[in-house]
Enzyme design. Structure first.
Site, PDB file in Angstrom:
ATOM      1  N   VAL B  18       0.823  -1.203   0.000  1.00 33.48           N
ATOM      2  CA  VAL B  18       0.000   0.000   0.000  1.00 33.48           C
ATOM      3  C   VAL B  18       0.868   1.268   0.000  1.00 33.48           C
ATOM      4  O   VAL B  18       0.634   2.193  -0.785  1.00 33.48           O
ATOM      5  CB  VAL B  18      -0.956   0.014   1.208  1.00 33.48           C
ATOM      6  CG1 VAL B  18      -1.767   1.298   1.231  1.00 33.48           C
ATOM      7  CG2 VAL B  18      -1.868  -1.198   1.172  1.00 33.48           C
ATOM      8  N   LYS B 207     -14.081  -4.089   9.117  1.00 31.67           N
ATOM      9  CA  LYS B 207     -14.628  -3.136   8.145  1.00 31.67           C
ATOM     10  C   LYS B 207     -16.095  -2.826   8.451  1.00 31.67           C
ATOM     11  O   LYS B 207     -16.533  -1.676   8.373  1.00 31.67           O
ATOM     12  CB  LYS B 207     -14.480  -3.704   6.730  1.00 31.67           C
ATOM     13  CG  LYS B 207     -13.016  -3.814   6.290  1.00 31.67           C
ATOM     14  CD  LYS B 207     -12.879  -4.723   5.068  1.00 31.67           C
ATOM     15  CE  LYS B 207     -11.457  -4.762   4.541  1.00 31.67           C
ATOM     16  NZ  LYS B 207     -11.293  -5.840   3.525  1.00 31.67           N
TER      17      LYS B 207
END
Lengths: 438, 438
Positions: B18, B207
């Site tokens: 990332v 999430k």
């Protein structure tokens, strides 16, 4: 972000479906909106040309001179929801000149006068928010302007007119003809008495113009959009497409190419297994292909009082959050800074390259297909598939469906002209563009 | 919004997939990002525990003491992409304490320590942005916090773990077993060497915790999420579900009820014709049902260097646009103002009401089904459909599939315990929850 702040006053110009919906939503969700913004949001003034006794307007100033809303010094945000491009333009420009922020759902106004309006807004340091202008309650404007801000958009394709999608869905699912479904859509209230804007693609072209500007950082250029409606589609074409693994959708397509930007609305064959091919009825969806995120899709209700009010009020929340920060607006209206708007050309439609679905009515005798393929081949048009269908009318001619590989539109036009002139081809050649959306 | 402004300095902590992706994207798209923000965005400092000779880091300060990035007075925005919940927490809290804005992709950190982190950020007047924490490049955080701000969310259901969805897609499309596909996913790099977080639903629960907080205006409460993985699903269940018109998806579901909020991750049968049922492979999608917009859906790549970097850099653009306005951050981190976060309870899983798919292995003799239906009926559980399948093992027992109407989970648990104790039922009863998503 103190909880103690004076209320924000909203003036609404127009109390039709959208205006009435926004008024109701601001009142019903007042507590939630205060939880979200730290401010009370109050509708203090509405402008309606005719009195509306059906709406409870206690405590709200009602003016039948709609410009009184814009002149009201207590109004912080003007919501323009009267529609049209003349009085609406005056309302919006006068609101901006008075230093008020503006929220509008008016795609025609922005597609045709947006450059002027946003320039005025920049000048005055106010915000003109327009989430409701495209895809109703789906926050596609915010997605393109902010959510995908790190991306270089390659293309986008949208089902952005619910009426048209309802008609195509009914034609496919029930084998009905266009005119028949349109009449029903009018009866159900999905289609206007004058359906031209919807079925001729004008409404979709307004919306596509706005999306393309946000996606590519270009000015609004409605006049350069290519617009083709769905009025000439037949149930046979819908059915043949289905047999070949495709669906016909009325798409708005904007694509970046080396030569310029494609900006076009037309019926399109797309593979039936694509997610967007399965968006049915009055729903909208926009598929965005961008780098580095790849394909993303945004789906929901594209019209109606509730969904449109959802977008109008989301815009009000954005503006209120910004007011509370006591700052100038910090997100450029069209996603890119005004000085950085590009002058990338819009491609004329005859320079656009797509694959095609062709349907022609050919005499059922030897040599006709050879002649057809020769004409295509002479222009470098390769054939992906060719299918001869049984005769529809017990006459001597049979429908022939041809799927071509991608070709520039001007070459296809020239081929179609020559095909149409062949003695063994009856009637005009049907052609529908194709997109793989891959 | 003047074009002339000093550059914004970004420090990146962690240069894995990332971090490296974000670095590349900030450099490759520098011109576009400047067009969007009116500022140059420069990566001035990176923190990596080990040197990375493969990355071109000319002109960038590189520190193997990763806290040096946070201490660097020239850094305006700290990007935390090291993962984990210990050092990452220290990095983020120290960055906030130093008055720096933070961008993070770390769902575990936020789900477990988000309340502390956002409180610290409010105190310091800095922003902690986290678009990359859920659904990768799909801007679902911004959609819930801003795009749907006018809505009251009723429920949301998400495919928010790409690895799990890849496995379920392969099981369905190719009739493969779970363990077989998992091994392939690990070889392809879709699944970690230790796949627990993905296949046991922990990643999805992290999430979902974040999404529920944004949707309902409640604190982050990961510890109260119910989490059930996909490891016990068999290809038979996937196939039987398909025959009955359903797909099995690993969903995160958050729902507002009169008694509290449901917060649960588990395999779920959903009707095969729903758009979200057709989200395949590693893709993510979140379906949100809210009033007044109705159902909206957001789809795209949920993981990978490019999509995650897209979200990280979009957050940086948001922060830069806000810096440029020289204002305090104006959008509350969790969609609602801190003082307005509600204490709505999270429902324990045994109070949740859903329909069920049950599979049990019954002796093929008279009276067994009567006994089964008696046990269900004694708890008020109505049967929607019951199907007896051919024997799988040529033995005396046959699979029986039962679809029930909605029932509270504690009643179903009690029925399953009694069913499992029947002499004519072999092995444990399989139960999978169902959602119509209507």
């Amino acid at each position: 972000m103190s909880p103690v702040n004076k209320p924000v006053n909203v003036g609404i110009v127009g109390l039709g479906t959208v205006g009435g919906g926004a008024l109701n939503l601001l009142r019903e969700n007042a507590a939630e909106l205060s939880r979200r913004t730290g401010r009370d949001i109050v509708v203090s003034h509405v402008g309606v040309r005719r009195a509306r006794p059906d709406l409870k307007l206690d405590g709200i100033t009602v003016s039948t001179d709609i410009f009184a809303v814009v002149r009201d010094p207590a109004v912080d945000i003007v919501v323009e929801v009267i529609g049209g491009t003349t009085t609406a333009r005056d309302i919006v420009l006068q609101a901006i000149a008075s230093g008020k922020h503006v929220v509008t759902a008016n795609k025609a106004l922005l597609a045709e006068h947006g450059n002027e309006i946003f320039a005025a807004a920049e000048q005055q340091g106010v915000y003109v928010a327009f989430e409701a202008a495209v895809a109703g309650g789906v926050p596609i404007i915010k997605v393109l302007r902010e959510g995908l801000a790190a991306n270089r958009v390659e293309w986008l394709a949208g089902i952005i007119n619910g009426t048209g999608n309802f008609i195509l869905t009914e034609m496919r699912e029930k084998g009905r003809e266009f005119g028949d479904v349109l009449a029903e859509a009018q009866a159900l209230g999905y289609a206007e008495a004058d359906p031209t804007f919807d079925v001729e693609g004008i409404d979709a072209a307004h919306k596509l113009t706005i999306l393309a500007s946000l996606a590519f950082g270009i000015p609004l250029q409605f006049a350069r959009a290519y617009t083709e409606g769905i009025t000439r589609l037949t149930r046979e074409d819908v059915s043949y497409a289905e047999e070949l693994g495709f669906r016909i959708k009325h798409l708005g397509v904007a694509r970046r190419t080396a030569e310029g930007i494609e900006l076009r609305v037309h019926p399109t064959l797309i593979p039936a297994d694509r997610l967007i091919a399965n968006v049915n009825g009055v729903k909208n969806a926009v598929l965005v292909q961008s780098d580095p995120v790849g394909a993303t899709l945004y789906y929901g209700a594209g019209a109606g009082a509730g969904p449109t009010a959802s977008a109008v009020v989301a815009d009000i929340v954005d503006v209120v959050r910004s007011l509370t920060a006591e700052s100038a607006p910090n997100v450029p209206h069209l996603a890119f800074m005004p000085h950085a708007i590009a002058d990338t050309p819009i491609l004329p439609i005859d320079a656009v390259v797509t694959a095609y679905y062709l349907r022609l009515q050919a005499e059922d005798k030897p040599g006709v297909l050879a002649e057809v393929t020769r004409i295509l081949s002479s222009r470098g048009i390769s054939i992906e598939a060719i299918v001869q269908k049984p005769s529809l009318d017990d006459g001597g001619s049979v429908p022939v469906i041809i799927l071509t590989k991608p070709v520039q539109e001007r070459d296809m036009n020239s081929a179609i002209a020559e095909l149409g002139a062949l003695g063994d081809i009856a009637g005009p050649v049907t052609r529908i563009r194709m997109e793989t959306l891959a």
